[in-house]
Design an enzyme around this catalytic site. Structure first.
Site, PDB file in Angstrom:
ATOM      1  N   GLU A 161      21.446   0.071  -2.936  1.00 37.42           N
ATOM      2  CA  GLU A 161      22.133   1.385  -2.345  1.00 37.42           C
ATOM      3  C   GLU A 161      23.231   0.915  -1.503  1.00 37.42           C
ATOM      4  OE1 GLU A 161      18.912   3.508  -0.544  1.00 37.42           O
ATOM      5  OE2 GLU A 161      18.348   4.301  -2.405  1.00 37.42           O
ATOM      6  N   LYS A 171      22.597  13.256   6.160  1.00 35.23           N
ATOM      7  CA  LYS A 171      23.185  14.067   5.243  1.00 35.23           C
ATOM      8  C   LYS A 171      24.085  15.284   5.900  1.00 35.23           C
ATOM      9  CE  LYS A 171      18.898  12.988   2.541  1.00 35.23           C
ATOM     10  NZ  LYS A 171      17.622  13.539   1.816  1.00 35.23           N
ATOM     11  N   PHE A 204      14.132  20.852  -8.732  1.00 32.56           N
ATOM     12  CA  PHE A 204      14.886  21.189  -7.650  1.00 32.56           C
ATOM     13  C   PHE A 204      16.114  20.298  -7.550  1.00 32.56           C
ATOM     14  CE2 PHE A 204      11.700  17.944  -6.547  1.00 32.56           C
ATOM     15  CZ  PHE A 204      12.495  16.694  -6.255  1.00 32.56           C
ATOM     16  N   TYR A 234      20.046   9.383  -6.884  1.00 32.70           N
ATOM     17  CA  TYR A 234      18.311   9.953  -7.062  1.00 32.70           C
ATOM     18  C   TYR A 234      18.095  10.136  -8.658  1.00 32.70           C
ATOM     19  CZ  TYR A 234      18.928  11.820  -2.155  1.00 32.70           C
ATOM     20  OH  TYR A 234      18.770  12.005  -0.971  1.00 32.70           O
ATOM     21  N   ASN A 250      16.667  17.634   5.089  1.00 33.98           N
ATOM     22  CA  ASN A 250      15.842  16.765   5.841  1.00 33.98           C
ATOM     23  C   ASN A 250      16.543  15.771   6.511  1.00 33.98           C
ATOM     24  OD1 ASN A 250      16.413  15.139   3.794  1.00 33.98           O
ATOM     25  ND2 ASN A 250      14.163  14.756   3.108  1.00 33.98           N
ATOM     26  N   HIS A 253      18.746  10.047   4.915  1.00 35.73           N
ATOM     27  CA  HIS A 253      18.258   9.032   3.954  1.00 35.73           C
ATOM     28  C   HIS A 253      18.085   7.771   4.382  1.00 35.73           C
ATOM     29  CE1 HIS A 253      17.697   6.936  -0.021  1.00 35.73           C
ATOM     30  NE2 HIS A 253      18.631   6.288   0.633  1.00 35.73           N
TER      31      HIS A 253
HETATM   32  N1  UDP Z   1      13.683  16.168  -2.131  1.00 35.92           N
HETATM   33  C1  UDP Z   1      13.579  17.647  -2.472  1.00 35.92           C
HETATM   34  N2  UDP Z   1      12.444  18.241  -2.877  1.00 35.92           N
HETATM   35  C2  UDP Z   1      11.178  17.167  -3.341  1.00 35.92           C
HETATM   36  C3  UDP Z   1      11.206  15.963  -2.989  1.00 35.92           C
HETATM   37  C4  UDP Z   1      12.461  15.634  -2.490  1.00 35.92           C
HETATM   38  O1  UDP Z   1      14.386  18.656  -2.112  1.00 35.92           O
HETATM   39  O2  UDP Z   1      10.219  17.954  -3.653  1.00 35.92           O
HETATM   40  C5  UDP Z   1      14.943  15.741  -2.095  1.00 35.92           C
HETATM   41  C6  UDP Z   1      14.924  15.457  -0.270  1.00 35.92           C
HETATM   42  O3  UDP Z   1      16.156  15.623   0.416  1.00 35.92           O
HETATM   43  C7  UDP Z   1      14.416  14.057  -0.403  1.00 35.92           C
HETATM   44  C8  UDP Z   1      15.334  13.294  -1.633  1.00 35.92           C
HETATM   45  O4  UDP Z   1      15.422  14.651  -2.525  1.00 35.92           O
HETATM   46  O5  UDP Z   1      14.990  13.302   0.847  1.00 35.92           O
HETATM   47  C9  UDP Z   1      15.006  12.134  -2.259  1.00 35.92           C
HETATM   48  O6  UDP Z   1      13.594  12.370  -2.711  1.00 35.92           O
HETATM   49  P1  UDP Z   1      12.548  11.041  -2.395  1.00 35.92           P
HETATM   50  O7  UDP Z   1      11.317  11.457  -2.898  1.00 35.92           O
HETATM   51  O8  UDP Z   1      13.081   9.837  -2.611  1.00 35.92           O
HETATM   52  O9  UDP Z   1      12.282  11.183  -0.869  1.00 35.92           O
HETATM   53  P2  UDP Z   1      12.863  10.231   0.671  1.00 35.92           P
HETATM   54  O10 UDP Z   1      12.933   8.643  -0.072  1.00 35.92           O
HETATM   55  O11 UDP Z   1      14.222  10.995   0.832  1.00 35.92           O
HETATM   56  O12 UDP Z   1      11.730  10.261   1.661  1.00 35.92           O
HETATM   57 MG    MG Z   2      13.795   8.054  -1.776  1.00 40.40          MG
END
Ligand code: UDP
Ligand code: MG
Length: 137
Positions: free
Chosen positions: A128, A11, A59, A51, A114, A117
């Site tokens: 994807e 990212k 958010f 997303y 974070n 991905h």
């Molecule tokens: N994210 C965020 N706040 C949250 C949850 C997710 O900003 O409370 C963002 C974060 O960058 C995350 C992405 O949205 O990696 C996708 O969320 P997901 O729940 O799919 O998590 P991941 O699969 O990336 O662990």
């Molecule tokens: Mg995810």
């Protein structure tokens, strides 16, 4: 377990902070193969698809601002059990839960910013890969 492939994306914070090499090293040291990679910039349209499960969250605007703030490195990564294996290397989504020793535990600065991905299952992985590398990938 079987040989699988997954979609991994470094990212904008990872690129900006000069952490691509560190994260790629961890993927390589684990024994996974990077079979495609390209730098790209994302726009809101593709993020609304990628997303889709988050578009109604409060958010989401912050997530779009972050993910469009600079280039990302899109990759296809292959290996034995790579989908779950990469999720273990990445660590948990929630900032407070990402353990030390994982990519997010070591480098994430918040739940949003974070670093990485990774696809969460076989169907999402294939979808994807097609989304970011096209139907022939
Ligand atoms: N994210 C965020 N706040 C949250 C949850 C997710 O900003 O409370 C963002 C974060 O960058 C995350 C992405 O949205 O990696 C996708 O969320 P997901 O729940 O799919 O998590 P991941 O699969 O990336 O662990
Ligand atoms: Mg995810």
């Amino acid at each position: 377990m079987s040989t699988e492939r997954t979609y991994i994306m470094l990212k904008p914070d990872c690129v900006r902070r000069g952490l691509m090499g560190e994260v790629i090293s961890r993927i390589e040291r684990k024994g996974f193969q990077i079979t495609a990679a390209k730098m790209m910039r994302l726009d809101e349209d593709i993020l609304r698809i990628h997303y889709a499960h988050l578009v109604d969250k409060p958010f989401f605007p912050e997530l779009v601002a972050y993910m469009t703030s600079g280039p990302v490195l899109a990759m296809i990564v292959e290996g034995e059990g790579v989908i779950d294996g990469m999720r273990r290397l990445m660590g948990k989504t929630k900032y407070e839960e990402a353990q030390a020793g994982t990519i997010r535990g070591d480098f994430a600065t918040s739940t949003t910013e974070n670093i990485i991905h990774g696809s969460d299952g076989p169907e999402t992985a294939e979808a994807e890969i097609r989304r970011f590398f096209g139907p022939e990938a």
